[in-house]
Design an enzyme around this catalytic site. Structure first.
Site, PDB file in Angstrom:
ATOM      1  N   HIS A 323       0.811  -1.256  -0.005  1.00 34.97           N
ATOM      2  CA  HIS A 323      -0.198   0.047   0.071  1.00 34.97           C
ATOM      3  C   HIS A 323       0.805   1.263   0.054  1.00 34.97           C
ATOM      4  CE1 HIS A 323      -3.441  -2.697   0.849  1.00 34.97           C
ATOM      5  NE2 HIS A 323      -3.935  -1.708   0.616  1.00 34.97           N
ATOM      6  N   GLY A 324       2.108   1.291   0.323  1.00 33.64           N
ATOM      7  CA  GLY A 324       2.825   2.270   0.435  1.00 33.64           C
ATOM      8  C   GLY A 324       4.387   2.102   1.132  1.00 33.64           C
TER       9      GLY A 324
END
Length: 486
Positions: A323-324
Site C-alpha cells: 500500500h505504500g
C-alpha cells in the site's frame, strides 16, 4: 484521467464506446481497447508509457520462453522474470524509502548520508506488476496458456477499466474473454448500472467525506476535541471504502460495457464478523493474490503453528508494504495480523453460525472498531496516528509529554467543516455499508407488477444519481482518489 472526471465521462468513454461498436470482429475491437488503454494511461503519465510498453514486451517474451516445453530450467527463468518485475516496482516505489532508512542508520553512526532519491511513482504500477506476475506463474504452471499475440497480452496488462486501481485480474480468469466474448444489451445495461452506482459512491459520498476529513486532519486538528477526532476517523473509514469500492464498481461496470466480466473486489467489509472475515471481504483480489502466490507457496497452514504464524506475518507485512513505502502502512498491516492472531486465540474455532446473536453482534462491533482505529494509522504518519488515537480516547499527546494544559477550541471552526450535506452523506454511507436490504421481505416480493414498479424506481434513482454526479463534477468539487498513490 479519473473515471469521475468530465473529460472521461463526456469525451473519452463515449468516443471509445462508439469506435468499439462501429468496428466488426474481435481483432479490430481488441485493437481499439489496447490503443485506447495506452492513450488513457499516457493522458496522466506520458513519460511512463514507455515503461509500460517495455514491461509488456519483456513479459511477452518471457511468457513465450516459459511456454516452450523444450526450454531448460523453467523455474530459474520464472524466478528471473518475476524478480525483474519486482525490481522495477522496487526502484520506483521503494528505493527512496530504502535510502531514507539507510540514511537514518548512517546519521546515527555520524557517517555521510546517501544521495536523496525523489522518484515519481508511475500510475498503476502496483496493480499491473502483480498482473504480470500472475501471467508468468500461470504460464509456468500451464505452458499452453502462453499468449502468442503481443496485442492481447498488452490488452490484459493495460486494460483501462482496471489499470489504475484494480481489481487485480488473474490471467487465467480473463484470457478466454480477450480471445472470445459475446457483448449483449443486457450485459451493457448491467455495466452501465454498476458504473453509475460506483460513480455515485465516489462523487456523492467519498468526495464529501474526503473534503471534511482532510480539513479536520489539517494543521488545526489538535485544537479539536474527542468528538471531532471520532468524526474524522469515521469519515475516513467511509471515504476509503466508498472511494475504492466505488472505483472497483466503475471498473467492473466499464468492463461489462465491452463484454468482459471481472470478479468482485468488495463484499460489504464493514459487516465482517472478524478480522479474518474482513480480509475475505476487503480488496478481495489483493487478498487472493497474496494467498495464492505467497501464503500457500510458503506452506500456508500445513506446517507447524509457528510456521503458520510466520507465513501470516509475511503476508500482512507485504500487504502493508504494497500500500505504500512508509512505516505507517507496514505497522497497519502488522496490526491486522496481530488482531487476527489474537481473535483466533480468544475465539477458538467457534464459527459465526455457532455463536448466539448477542455474541455475534459483539464480535461485529469489536471488528468494526478495530478496523476503524487502524484506518487512522493507515491515513496518517505513525507519530501523528499516536496523537490522534490518544485524542480519540480523551487524552492529549502534548499534555502527556509536557504536563501542560492545552484547551480545546471547538465551536465555530468545527462548524465551518460540517454542514447538513456532510451529515446526510455520512448517514447514507453508514447505512449502505451493510446489506440490510437482503432481509427486507418487500424487496423480494414476487409478481410482475411489483417487479415493473421496482425496476422503474431503480432506473429513476440511477438517473437522478447520474445527474447529481455530473452537477457535482461540473461544479469543480473536491475530487481526489486515494489509491492513485499506491
Amino acid at each position: 484521467m479519473l473515471f469521475s472526471s468530465i473529460p472521461f465521462l463526456a469525451f473519452f468513454l463515449p468516443v471509445v464506446l462508439l469506435t468499439y461498436y462501429m468496428l466488426p470482429g474481435r481483432n479490430y475491437r481488441n485493437w481499439v481497447l489496447l490503443l485506447s488503454s495506452l492513450l488513457f494511461y499516457s493522458w496522466g503519465e506520458p513519460t511512463f508509457l514507455f515503461l509500460m510498453l517495455a514491461s509488456i514486451i519483456f513479459n511477452y517474451n518471457m511468457g513465450l520462453r516459459l511456454g516452450d516445453d523444450c526450454v531448460q530450467k523453467r523455474k530459474t527463468l520464472l524466478a528471473f522474470a518475476v524478480a525483474a518485475n519486482l525490481a522495477c516496482l522496487f526502484v520506483f516505489k521503494y528505493l527512496g524509502f530504502s535510502v531514507r532508512i539507510i540514511d537514518s542508520f548512517l546519521n546515527a553512526l555520524h557517517c555521510k548520508p546517501l544521495e536523496a532519491l525523489n522518484t515519481v511513482l508511475p500510475l498503476g504500477i502496483s496493480f499491473y506488476t502483480f498482473q504480470e506476475i500472475s501471467y508468468l506463474v500461470d504460464v509456468y504452471k500451464n505452458p499452453e496458456q502462453s499468449q502468442k499475440s503481443l496485442r492481447d497480452l498488452g490488452l490484459y496488462i493495460s486494460f483501462f477499466p482496471q489499470l489504475i486501481a484494480g481489481p487485480i485480474v488473474r490471467y487465467h480468469d480473463i484470457k478466454g474473454q480477450i480471445e472470445c466474448r459475446n457483448e449483449s444489451i443486457s450485459q451493457f445495461a448491467s455495466g452501465l448500472e454498476r458504473f453509475i452506482m460506483g460513480l455515485s459512491k465516489k462523487v456523492l459520498i467519498a468526495n464529501v467525506m474526503a473534503n471534511v476529513c482532510d480539513s479536520i486532519y489539517g494543521d488545526s486538528f489538535f485544537s479539536y476535541g474527542t468528538y471531532v477526532a471520532w468524526i474524522a476517523a469515521l469519515a475516513y473509514a467511509l471515504q476509503i471504502y466508498y472511494d475504492f469500492s466505488g472505483y472497483s464498481d466503475m471498473a467492473i461496470g466499464l468492463a461489462r460495457l465491452f463484454g468482459f466480466e471481472l470478479k468482485e473486489n468488495f463484499n460489504y467489509p464493514y459487516a465482517a464478523s472478524s478480522i479474518t472475515d474482513f480480509w475475505k471481504r476487503w480488496h478481495i483480489s489483493l487478498t487472493g493474490f497474496f494467498r495464492d502466490y505467497v501464503y500457500i507457496p510458503l506452506g500456508g497452514n500445513r506446517r507447524s503453528k509457528a510456521r503458520t504464524a510466520m507465513n501470516r506475518l509475511a503476508v500482512f507485512f507485504l500487504t502493508g508494504l504494497w500500500h505504500g513505502a512508509a512505516f505507517n502502512f507496514i505497522f497497519w498491516g502488522l496490526a491486522h495480523c496481530f488482531a487476527m492472531t489474537l481473535e483466533r486465540k480468544i475465539g477458538g474455532k467457534s464459527s459465526e453460525k455457532t455463536r448466539n446473536p448477542f455474541v455475534s453482534f459483539i464480535h461485529r462491533v469489536m471488528t468494526l472498531l478495530a478496523v476503524l482505529l487502524l484506518w487512522v494509522l493507515f491515513r496518517n504518519t505513525t507519530k501523528e496516528s499516536i496523537k490522534i488515537l490518544l485524542k480519540m480516547f480523551g487524552m492529549n499527546y502534548t499534555i502527556l509529554k509536557h504536563g501542560g494544559v492545552i484547551p480545546f477550541e471547538q465551536g465555530s471552526l468545527f462548524l465551518l467543516q460540517m454542514d447538513a450535506r456532510f451529515y446526510t452523506m455520512m448517514a447514507a454511507g453508514v447505512l449502505f455499508s451493510f446489506p440490510w436490504w437482503r432481509k427486507v421481505p418487500l424487496l423480494h416480493t414476487k409478481g410482475e407488477t411489483f417487479a415493473t414498479v421496482l425496476a422503474a424506481l431503480k432506473y429513476l434513482t440511477l438517473g437522478v444519481l447520474l445527474v447529481l454526479c455530473y452537477a457535482s463534477l461540473a461544479d469543480g468539487s473536491y475530487n481526489p482518489f486515494i489509491y492513485f498513490r499506491f
